[in-house]
Design a protein around this motif. Structure first.
Motif, short mmCIF file in Angstrom:
data_model
loop_
_atom_site.label_atom_id
_atom_site.label_comp_id
_atom_site.label_asym_id
_atom_site.label_seq_id
_atom_site.Cartn_x
_atom_site.Cartn_y
_atom_site.Cartn_z
N ALA A 47 23.12 -16.15 11.90
CA ALA A 47 22.85 -16.14 11.21
C ALA A 47 23.61 -16.53 9.19
O ALA A 47 22.74 -17.04 8.95
CB ALA A 47 21.84 -15.67 10.66
N ALA A 48 24.62 -16.02 9.53
CA ALA A 48 25.35 -16.11 8.36
C ALA A 48 25.95 -16.88 7.74
O ALA A 48 26.11 -17.41 7.25
CB ALA A 48 26.83 -14.76 7.60
N ALA A 116 28.65 -13.75 24.45
CA ALA A 116 29.88 -14.14 22.81
C ALA A 116 29.08 -15.70 23.05
O ALA A 116 29.37 -16.75 22.72
CB ALA A 116 31.43 -13.90 23.55
N ALA A 117 30.13 -16.21 24.97
CA ALA A 117 29.93 -17.30 25.29
C ALA A 117 28.45 -18.51 24.61
O ALA A 117 28.39 -19.06 24.68
CB ALA A 117 30.10 -18.16 26.33
N ALA A 118 27.27 -17.57 25.00
CA ALA A 118 25.58 -17.45 24.85
C ALA A 118 25.73 -17.63 22.98
O ALA A 118 24.98 -19.01 22.69
CB ALA A 118 24.92 -16.72 25.45
N PHE A 119 26.56 -16.79 22.27
CA PHE A 119 26.35 -17.42 20.41
C PHE A 119 27.10 -18.71 19.87
O PHE A 119 26.84 -19.26 19.30
CB PHE A 119 26.61 -16.14 20.29
CG PHE A 119 25.09 -15.63 20.04
CD1 PHE A 119 24.41 -15.55 19.35
CD2 PHE A 119 25.77 -14.08 21.27
CE1 PHE A 119 23.51 -14.02 19.45
CE2 PHE A 119 24.59 -12.93 20.91
CZ PHE A 119 23.36 -12.73 20.53
N TRP A 123 25.58 -21.69 18.01
CA TRP A 123 26.29 -21.72 16.90
C TRP A 123 26.69 -23.34 16.56
O TRP A 123 26.30 -24.03 15.71
CB TRP A 123 27.62 -20.88 16.82
CG TRP A 123 28.16 -21.78 15.86
CD1 TRP A 123 28.41 -20.82 14.34
CD2 TRP A 123 29.93 -22.66 15.28
NE1 TRP A 123 28.97 -21.63 13.57
CE2 TRP A 123 30.31 -22.91 13.97
CE3 TRP A 123 30.71 -22.56 16.60
CZ2 TRP A 123 31.43 -23.72 13.72
CZ3 TRP A 123 31.54 -23.51 16.11
CH2 TRP A 123 32.19 -23.77 15.10
N ALA A 124 27.35 -23.83 18.04
CA ALA A 124 27.25 -25.04 18.22
C ALA A 124 26.51 -26.15 18.01
O ALA A 124 26.52 -27.07 17.37
CB ALA A 124 28.77 -25.24 19.88
N THR A 125 25.45 -26.02 18.61
CA THR A 125 23.81 -26.32 18.79
C THR A 125 23.59 -25.97 17.27
O THR A 125 22.97 -27.15 16.58
CB THR A 125 22.93 -25.93 19.65
OG1 THR A 125 23.72 -25.84 20.84
CG2 THR A 125 22.07 -26.76 19.97
#
Length: 222
Positions: A47-48, A116-119, A123-125
């Motif tokens: 979000a940041a 962690a991989a899910a986030f 982020w990449a998306t």
């Protein structure tokens, strides 16, 4: 917008903590505390990043998941997956209370890595697609994205959701949670099919993109 972000994040954390600890019948559940801590840090980090680099996307993601012009079936999906998500957390809390599952430590560590991989996928998306709204719709000026994770699957956020469900269940030590996560993944897959029907009708160039990128959620599978 920051105030809204903090408020929504706080509400989400309280709801998740209440569902987990109330059903577990105890606060003495280290795996749940670790999960909540990792979730809070990673979600706030993403979000940041959006607040700094794509505030319009953050504002869109913080908007109501139930909107006036939203497709009726998508509104129903949001309600069902929201209720299902809470029920899934309660199921894992009950699993912890009654010790139905015996998940080895290495699998719980793998679950934390999966979370962690899910986030990271999320982020990449968001980095590639500034139109990644939480509801199914085509926005003004939206174009087809075929870079980053979109080169591999047509719905990388849904792939990330699949990692989230599996990682969370393993981290919390619940085989029943893993099974429940599969059901939630099926709901997400159904939404992906419905979303594609909208995109094929309303987003120019999506038909050609779908022909180039064959897989929806999992490369080489579906």
């Amino acid at each position: 917008m920051i105030t809204k972000l903090v408020f929504e994040e706080t509400v989400l954390m309280v709801v998740m903590a209440a569902a987990l600890f109330a059903s577990a019948g105890t606060f003495d559940w280290p795996a749940a505390w670790l999960f909540l801590g990792e979730f809070a840090v990673l979600s706030l980090a993403v979000a940041a990043w959006m607040a700094r680099y794509d505030p319009a996307l953050l504002a869109e993601r913080l908007s109501s998941p139930i909107q006036a012009n939203q497709k009726a079936w998508d509104r129903l999906f949001i309600i069902c997956v929201g209720l299902g998500f809470v029920g899934w957390l309660v199921l894992m809390g009950l699993d912890a209370r009654f010790q139905w599952s015996r998940v080895p430590t290495w699998a719980q560590v793998a679950g934390a890595a999966g979370l962690a991989a899910a986030f990271a996928v999320a982020w990449a998306t968001f980095r590639e697609n500034g139109y990644a709204a939480a509801v199914v719709k085509v926005q003004a000026g939206q174009t087809v994205i075929d870079t980053g994770p979109y080169r591999l699957v047509r719905h990388p956020l849904y792939f990330g959701a699949m990692l989230f469900f599996a990682g969370t269940a393993l981290m919390l030590g619940s085989w029943w949670g893993l099974a429940g996560g599969l059901l939630l993944t099926l709901l997400v897959a159904v939404r992906a099919v419905g979303e594609e029907q909208v995109l094929r009708r309303e987003l120019a160039g999506y038909e050609d993109y779908a022909a180039r990128v064959r897989y929806r959620l999992v490369p080489g599978v579906w």
